[in-house]
Design a protein around this motif. Structure first.
Motif: not given
Length: 562
Positions: A542-548, A553-556
């Motif tokens: 998985x990839x976790x995105x820290x957004x402005x 967010x967690x992407x899978x």
């Protein structure tokens, strides 16, 4: 992405702009990579083909354990009779309430009941007390709550039956169709006309040439085709009826890029090039592509309009009484549906091509149009051999009336609403560890159950080691091995067996019967593969995105999760 493009999760970098659930652009501040347990979330639709077990348009996505499910549970507070030997002995009040878990991490909905003994207090008094408690515990509207995905399996089955996820009709606007039009050589700004003509050709066109069938009594349709083709720089020719069509209402329109040549050279026709870019133009390739569900809304509406002009029909608003649900929890939905029936039109789309039907259903739902599906199996009807067909009912709403207002055929048109509301589509669902669910589903697609298998001791050991989750996943994937559930499980109702498959209801007798069925229907090599799958830990990348300006967010597997 924020500009409508698609990008592999693993290629997203800091500084990229992604779209949030409200379609607003958000900058990625940084990306965290790792692994987590993955879960498969699959929609439950009651409608399926009796013979093929095929379902249309079911929502399905993969999510990680970090996701919280955002749920809505319909309230149901009611009084039921408690009978002993067919005589009423008291009354039971059942209601739902939000409750905190032991560690105060999340809230969940729980069903509670209270019994009023009519023998001790008298039946009239017990009934009055039960009704008073029902009025006290009644809750207006549904419960909105969140729960970590790995905890959802502990929720009561009675609550799961009334709990829904939602598909939000986001206006993402990826402009992919507009780019296809530009690369095909169509005039700039004609993408809506091209979308309408594409829908019309998908429904009534010939797979290998640019001809569209029409009803000769629908002159409005021919007029619209002529106007659309004029804006696209194309020419149409109304062809003469073939001898076999003489005396019928069957007509044919040819579209070409050369004036005076009904068919012309397809390679010089920009509209044909568009169809080829969409993966069509050969026998059996007609479809409504997946990317249309995230297209700009005007393209979606014109494409659906073309499909309805070809294979659809309209039912005007009515104040006729509708069949009401027997469940109190659906009362609010019944009232809402009745108001919509009185104000807006309903439409029906019928097609025998499953690729078209699936795409049309997904397209309608992406516009916030609620649907109902009926699949008619192939057979002889009225002396005619008929293929399997799908009937998709588009339920009355302002979004549907807005689409129908663009139809060319007068009897299919509707008044354009002043305000268009795109509704969320609620659906029931099941959750399973992704590795287990997807692997067993893949096995079911590759292997057919045998008429009779003589089990080996090793195969019996495999099946005895399968847990309830594995048994329900096998039963769901193999669709009860093509038999009627009441034949597979004598003594159990079809509804009870379905609930076991969908929500893994605890029923030891049913689980044992399924184990025996699996043991005598699936060969040993298939059971060995299933056993190997159950030994995996179910983790995935998985990839976790820290957004402005937003939370993490967690992407899978292609799904963005708050």
């Amino acid at each position: 992405m924020a500009n409508g493009d698609e990008k592999e999760i693993q290629t997203i970098q800091a500084g990229d702009m992604v779209a949030d659930p409200d379609s607003n652009p958000r900058r990625v501040l940084h990306v965290e990579h790792g692994d987590a347990f993955l879960y498969s979330i699959r929609e439950n639709r009651a409608t399926r083909s009796i013979r093929t077990k095929e379902q249309l348009g079911t929502a399905h996505f993969i999510a990680s354990e970090a996701q919280k499910l955002v749920l809505r549970t319909r309230q149901m507070t009611f009084v039921s009779e408690k009978k002993v030997d067919r005589a009423v002995r008291g009354y039971v009040v059942k209601w739902s309430r939000l409750q905190q878990d032991e560690e105060n991490r999340y809230q969940f909905v729980q069903q509670t009941s209270t019994y009023f003994n009519g023998i001790l207090n008298g039946l009239p008094q017990a009934r009055t007390a039960a009704e008073d408690l029902k009025a006290e515990k009644g809750h207006d509207g549904p419960f909105d709550w969140e729960i970590p995905i790995q905890e959802y399996g502990n929720i009561q089955n009675a609550i799961k039956e009334r709990t829904f996820l939602s598909i939000a009709p986001l206006d993402i606007g990826n402009h992919k169709f507009r780019e296809h039009c530009r690369h095909s050589g169509l005039p700039v700004g004609t993408h809506n006309d091209a979308a309408y003509l594409t829908g019309l050709w998908i429904g009534d066109g010939t797979s290998i040439r640019l001809t569209i069938a029409y009803n000769t009594t629908d002159e409005d349709e021919v007029r619209r085709i002529r106007e659309v083709c004029g804006r696209l720089g194309l020419f149409i020719t109304v062809l003469n009826q073939s001898p076999s069509s003489q005396g019928s209402h069957s007509g044919l329109v040819a579209i070409s890029a050369d004036r005076g040549h009904p068919y012309g050279v397809k390679e010089r026709n920009p509209f044909w090039q568009l169809l080829v870019r969409l993966g069509m133009g050969m026998p059996g390739t007609k479809k409504v592509d997946d990317f249309f569900v995230s297209e700009e809304r005007s393209v979606q509406e014109h494409l659906l309009c073309g499909l309805l002009d070809s294979d659809g029909c309209k039912r005007p608003p009515t104040n006729q009484p509708m069949r009401r649900s027997a469940y109190p929890m659906n009362a609010a939905q019944d009232i809402e549906a009745l108001k919509a029936r009185e104000e807006y039109c309903q439409a029906t789309f019928v097609n025998t091509n499953p690729n078209i039907s699936k795409g049309a259903l997904a397209l309608a739902r992406s516009l916030g149009i609620k649907t109902s599906v009926h699949i008619q199996d192939a057979g002889v009807r009225r002396g005619i051999n008929c293929a399997t067909s799908s009937t998709i009912a588009l339920l009355p709403c302002s979004a549907l009336s807005n689409v129908l207002s663009n139809c060319s055929i007068q009897k299919k048109q509707a008044t354009k609403p002043a305000i268009v509301h795109h509704c969320n589509i609620d659906f029931r669902f099941t959750t399973n560890p992704a590795t287990l669910c997807e692997s067993i589903q893949s096995l079911a697609e590759r292997h057919s159950p045998h008429v009779q298998v003589h089990p080996t001791p090793q195969a019996r050991a495999y099946v005895d080691g399968f847990g309830t989750e594995t048994i329900s996943a096998i039963a769901s994937a193999f669709k009860s091995f093509g038999q009627v559930l009441t034949e597979v499980l004598p003594g159990h109702s079809s509804q009870m067996a379905s609930r076991f498959m969908r929500s893994r209801a605890v029923n030891q007798d049913m689980e044992n019967r399924y184990k025996d069925l699996i043991l005598h229907k699936l060969p040993g090599e298939v059971l060995e593969e299933i056993h190997a799958v159950t030994q995996l830990d179910g983790r995935g990348a998985v990839a976790r995105l820290v957004l402005e300006g937003r939370s993490k967010y967690v992407l899978a597997n292609g799904v963005i999760v708050c």
